[in-house]
Enzyme design. Structure first.
Site, PDB file in Angstrom:
ATOM      1  CB  CYS A 118      23.211 -32.415  15.425  1.00 11.23           C
ATOM      2  SG  CYS A 118      22.955 -33.876  14.398  1.00 11.23           S
ATOM      3  NE  ARG A 175      22.536 -29.886  28.591  1.00  7.49           N
ATOM      4  CZ  ARG A 175      21.472 -29.206  28.182  1.00  7.49           C
ATOM      5  NH1 ARG A 175      20.355 -29.252  28.896  1.00  7.49           N
ATOM      6  NH2 ARG A 175      21.497 -28.483  27.076  1.00  7.49           N
TER       7      ARG A 175
END
Length: 430
Positions: free
Chosen positions: A162, A260
């Site tokens: 990202c 996670r």
């Protein structure tokens, strides 16, 4: 024998085509050719495919080995009868590859820029990923070139990094209407590569992963850009289709002993969506897995525990910084892990000081997770090859997807596409 084959083919190629000696992508081209009998970047090198075929035949004769014998030596050899093809972008160490292959997929193209991760990928799957994906998608690359270089596939998979997105207010439809172009909202970002490949190759599904914060990044504009790009991908171009966008925020703690949380995106080509309806992510329910279960599964020995025990100086530094940061209510804290709960998220920098997950030890300073324990926390099989050197191993696992999570989503994708899986990934004990 497989690695000897690649060396043999490389030597034969360089002997016949001296200009290819030192080419950055020669190993990627050869290893992909071995699996598919198809050249990608070097399709225009006259006679290369025939030279590789002759060299392969000579090697088999010298070794008295079949093609199946050679591929069968890989730790994770391809499915005997693959049900669909996929490409693996920003491939890392191949978490998407494992998950999709187990569900009947055949990886026909992979790309990863990190040299250490490329070695791990090769050691496990027998392919050296191509490097920077911008070689295939960047400025100046035509749609015709991209179409010829990247094989056809049904599923495009990638956990793209990202990066900040620009021009958030510009609509994807307007940008895609530019002549020759794919200068859209995502230009200069690595999602741009995924979008451009999807635009040209039109896979049935685009399967992506990113950090959970991508949904709220830049006030939600980043995520809106991704969604709008895929939903308006055709740009009104004849023969191109848009995609329906579905996403889910998934916590891995019911699949592995690690908390996670990631954003998974499944984009379905519109004609497929019209036939099949909305894609539905699998549910990840049940009790979270305790960290002590992963430690037990890894079988860590006392000698290994001692090797990973942190120093007095590092532990005191953690204590001091934690106290200061708690007092001012900002910054990181470092505590011993609760073995009855999943670990915190393991990140790429974990090897620096281990603060994300410190294993308590009676009568000693806490220790870092062993590399093998990290393997377990990410759901990789026992025979998965990884570097013995700690820093790259931690980095590679910390950048990885959790394989069981991606595998379950992959299974939902194959069911959604009504793909009959007859023979998944062949796992070899090595």
């Amino acid at each position: 024998m497989y690695e000897n084959l690649i060396q043999y083919l490389r030597a034969a190629t360089v002997a016949a085509f001296p200009n290819l000696d030192g080419h950055d992508e020669l190993d990627a081209e050869i290893t992909h050719w071995v699996h598919s009998n198809r050249l990608n970047m070097m399709r225009d090198v006259d006679g290369l495919s025939g030279a590789l075929g002759n060299a392969l035949s000579l090697f088999r004769q010298e070794q008295n080995a079949t093609y199946e014998d050679i591929l069968g030596e890989l730790r994770f050899s391809p499915a005997a009868q693959p049900a669909f093809n996929f490409i693996d972008l920003f491939a890392g160490i191949g978490g998407f590859n494992l998950a999709l292959s187990v569900n009947g997929g055949n990886c026909v193209f992979s790309s990863e820029w990190d040299k250490s991760a490329k070695k791990t990928y090769f050691k496990n799957y027998g392919k050296v990923p191509y490097g920077d994906i911008n070689q295939f998608t960047g400025e100046g690359i035509t749609e015709e070139e991209l179409d010829s270089w990247i094989p056809n596939h049904q599923v495009l998979a990638g956990g793209f990094p990202c990066q900040p997105f620009s021009h958030a207010g510009v609509s994807a439809r307007t940008a895609l209407g530019l002549a020759h172009g794919f200068d859209c909202d995502t230009q200069g970002n690595l999602f741009h590569s995924i979008a451009k490949i999807a635009f040209v190759k039109q896979p049935e599904v685009v399967f992506m992963e990113n950090v959970k914060n991508i949904v709220t990044h830049n006030g939600g504009e980043t995520f809106d850009t991704i969604r709008n790009t895929m939903e308006q991908l055709s740009g009104g171009r004849e023969g191109k289709q848009n995609y329906r966008f579905f996403h889910a925020i998934i916590n891995s703690e019911t699949e592995v002993a690690q908390r996670r949380v990631r954003c998974f995106m499944v984009c379905v080509r519109e004609d497929i969506w019209q036939e099949q309806g909305d894609f539905v992510f699998p549910e990840f329910l049940g009790e979270s897995i305790a960290l002590r279960e992963a430690i037990a599964q890894a079988g860590t020995t006392p000698d290994e525990a001692a090797e990973y025990t942190i120093s007095d100086r590092l532990w005191q530094g953690h204590i001091d910084r934690t106290q200061r940061n708690l007092a001012r209510n900002t910054g990181f804290t470092a505590h011993e892990a609760n073995l009855d709960r999943p670990s915190n998220t393991i990140v790429a920098r974990y090897g620096k000081d281990g603060k994300e997950c410190l294993i308590p030890q009676e009568g000693a300073n806490p220790r870092k997770l062993t590399i093998n324990e990290c393997r377990v926390l990410f759901g990789y099989p026992d025979n998965f090859w990884h570097p013995e050197v700690k820093t790259p191993a931690y980095k590679q696992f910390g950048n990885s997807v959790v394989v069981p999570v991606v595998s379950r989503i992959s299974e939902s994708i194959t069911n959604y596409l009504q793909i009959a899986v007859e023979d998944g990934l062949q796992v070899v004990n090595a």
